[in-house]
Write a protein that holds these residues in place. Sequence first.
Motif, PDB file in Angstrom:
ATOM      1  N   ASP A 189       0.953  -1.378  -0.084  1.00  0.00           N
ATOM      2  CA  ASP A 189       0.032   0.022  -0.242  1.00  0.00           C
ATOM      3  C   ASP A 189       0.807   1.208   0.011  1.00  0.00           C
ATOM      4  N   VAL A 190       0.696   1.852  -1.035  1.00  0.00           N
ATOM      5  CA  VAL A 190       1.617   3.372  -1.126  1.00  0.00           C
ATOM      6  C   VAL A 190       0.896   4.596  -0.982  1.00  0.00           C
ATOM      7  N   GLN A 191      -0.150   4.647  -0.255  1.00  0.00           N
ATOM      8  CA  GLN A 191      -1.010   5.814  -0.063  1.00  0.00           C
ATOM      9  C   GLN A 191      -0.247   6.831   0.841  1.00  0.00           C
ATOM     10  N   GLU A 192       0.506   6.293   1.794  1.00  0.00           N
ATOM     11  CA  GLU A 192       1.115   7.467   2.433  1.00  0.00           C
ATOM     12  C   GLU A 192       2.503   8.302   1.511  1.00  0.00           C
ATOM     13  N   ALA A 193       2.902   7.354   0.809  1.00  0.00           N
ATOM     14  CA  ALA A 193       3.837   7.854  -0.408  1.00  0.00           C
ATOM     15  C   ALA A 193       3.215   8.904  -1.272  1.00  0.00           C
ATOM     16  N   LEU A 194       2.086   8.405  -1.921  1.00  0.00           N
ATOM     17  CA  LEU A 194       1.168   9.252  -2.680  1.00  0.00           C
ATOM     18  C   LEU A 194       1.035  10.854  -2.073  1.00  0.00           C
ATOM     19  N   LYS A 195       1.038  10.838  -0.870  1.00  0.00           N
ATOM     20  CA  LYS A 195       0.465  11.848  -0.195  1.00  0.00           C
ATOM     21  C   LYS A 195       1.681  12.942  -0.124  1.00  0.00           C
ATOM     22  N   LEU A 196       3.073  12.303  -0.748  1.00  0.00           N
ATOM     23  CA  LEU A 196       4.169  13.167  -0.507  1.00  0.00           C
ATOM     24  C   LEU A 196       4.592  13.514  -1.985  1.00  0.00           C
ATOM     25  N   GLY A 197       3.731  13.327  -2.919  1.00  0.00           N
ATOM     26  CA  GLY A 197       4.121  13.450  -4.369  1.00  0.00           C
ATOM     27  C   GLY A 197       4.717  12.275  -5.081  1.00  0.00           C
ATOM     28  N   PHE A 198       4.610  11.127  -4.398  1.00  0.00           N
ATOM     29  CA  PHE A 198       5.532   9.793  -4.971  1.00  0.00           C
ATOM     30  C   PHE A 198       4.728   9.412  -6.188  1.00  0.00           C
ATOM     31  N   THR A 199       5.681   9.128  -7.484  1.00  0.00           N
ATOM     32  CA  THR A 199       5.148   8.608  -8.656  1.00  0.00           C
ATOM     33  C   THR A 199       6.165   7.713  -9.097  1.00  0.00           C
ATOM     34  N   THR A 200       5.626   6.649  -9.632  1.00  0.00           N
ATOM     35  CA  THR A 200       6.566   5.722 -10.531  1.00  0.00           C
ATOM     36  C   THR A 200       5.950   5.596 -11.951  1.00  0.00           C
ATOM     37  N   MET A 201       6.905   5.005 -12.767  1.00  0.00           N
ATOM     38  CA  MET A 201       6.473   4.723 -14.224  1.00  0.00           C
ATOM     39  C   MET A 201       5.651   3.649 -14.229  1.00  0.00           C
ATOM     40  N   GLU A 202       4.825   3.572 -15.254  1.00  0.00           N
ATOM     41  CA  GLU A 202       3.946   2.546 -15.650  1.00  0.00           C
ATOM     42  C   GLU A 202       4.576   1.227 -15.383  1.00  0.00           C
ATOM     43  N   PRO A 203       4.049   0.048 -14.518  1.00  0.00           N
ATOM     44  CA  PRO A 203       4.744  -1.139 -14.473  1.00  0.00           C
ATOM     45  C   PRO A 203       5.311  -1.783 -15.763  1.00  0.00           C
ATOM     46  N   GLN A 204       4.660  -1.806 -16.866  1.00  0.00           N
ATOM     47  CA  GLN A 204       5.162  -2.360 -17.917  1.00  0.00           C
ATOM     48  C   GLN A 204       6.380  -1.592 -18.526  1.00  0.00           C
ATOM     49  N   ARG A 205       6.343  -0.343 -18.358  1.00  0.00           N
ATOM     50  CA  ARG A 205       7.362   0.410 -18.899  1.00  0.00           C
ATOM     51  C   ARG A 205       8.466   0.336 -17.917  1.00  0.00           C
ATOM     52  N   ALA A 206       8.475   0.283 -16.619  1.00  0.00           N
ATOM     53  CA  ALA A 206       9.542  -0.341 -15.937  1.00  0.00           C
ATOM     54  C   ALA A 206      10.189  -1.278 -16.194  1.00  0.00           C
ATOM     55  N   LEU A 207       9.508  -2.492 -16.415  1.00  0.00           N
ATOM     56  CA  LEU A 207       9.936  -3.763 -16.743  1.00  0.00           C
ATOM     57  C   LEU A 207      10.551  -3.857 -18.116  1.00  0.00           C
ATOM     58  N   LYS A 208      10.011  -3.265 -19.034  1.00  0.00           N
ATOM     59  CA  LYS A 208      10.690  -3.110 -20.379  1.00  0.00           C
ATOM     60  C   LYS A 208      12.025  -2.137 -20.558  1.00  0.00           C
ATOM     61  N   LEU A 209      12.184  -1.152 -19.650  1.00  0.00           N
ATOM     62  CA  LEU A 209      13.431  -0.276 -19.451  1.00  0.00           C
ATOM     63  C   LEU A 209      14.288  -1.434 -18.769  1.00  0.00           C
ATOM     64  N   PHE A 210      13.963  -1.963 -17.855  1.00  0.00           N
ATOM     65  CA  PHE A 210      15.095  -3.043 -17.018  1.00  0.00           C
ATOM     66  C   PHE A 210      15.377  -3.992 -18.019  1.00  0.00           C
TER      67      PHE A 210
END
Length: 284
Positions: free
Chosen positions: A257-278
């Motif tokens: 659960d990343v709700q607390e992080a989202l309150k701080l403006g946390f963002t991540t790339m879309e998961p397929q994009r992260a996996l493809k970049l990796f």
Amino acid sequence: MNKVLITGASGFIGKNIAQYLDKSRFEVYGTYRRDTPLDLEIEYLQCDLANEEPPLQEADIIIHCAAEVDEDNVDKLIQNNILATKRIAAFAEKAKVEQIIYLSTVSIYGKTDTIVNESSPRIDPGIYGMSKYIAEEYIMNANVPLKLTLRLPRIIGEGCDLTKPWIPTLAGKLIGNEKISYFNPEKEYNNFMHVNDLSSFILKSIAEKHTGIIGLASIESLKILDVIQTMKSSINSTSELEEKMFVGGMQHPSMIDVQEALKLGFTTMEPQRALKLFCAQLRN
């Protein structure tokens, strides 16, 4: 210019954070214990944190990445996770550090089949998880103005150790076209994120002076089988996929659960994009 000390700067995560902050106009110093870094234009300090303080008189910010992950070596876990963190906390107080950011792990939660958050109980976390939890206590009780603990999922990216579970080892097997056995194909999974997103959030946390204990992971999830198929396609693997019935007990958490992080403006790339970049980075 803020002076930043990064422990474990020769490791995968520490090196990537050092590169990111070095490009963001920080004065970056990095400690290393064994593996001499050769590829960055920052000042490196050889230091065994379990036995000595960093050879630096002062720092504005400490990012504590150094850690031991070998669960079979209890002595090293105590030395390099607990005692080294205790020493870093004491050094931060003495050096009048303004902000310390500690990279912990979702492994502190242990084994569970539920979504975990910052207040979830610890269930059989193992010696590694417990060593990181004890280290959290040293950081959060240090006499330092700004203290932030980030509980990390599996971090992927360039330089990632392909012997680490689950996504890195999957990548290694797909590269070798090995047979892939998998369980729970429809289970949602977000226990990973790209190191670029971690570095970006650390920069944001420095600028916005974040404090507290925050769990991180991919904001969006994928089904287990979608993770495997995305990576297989990206690597152009010919691995055979075989579904098996899972007969074991509870595993480490698949959903954070990343709700607390989202309150701080946390963002991540879309998961397929992260996996493809990796996967693309594995070819470099």
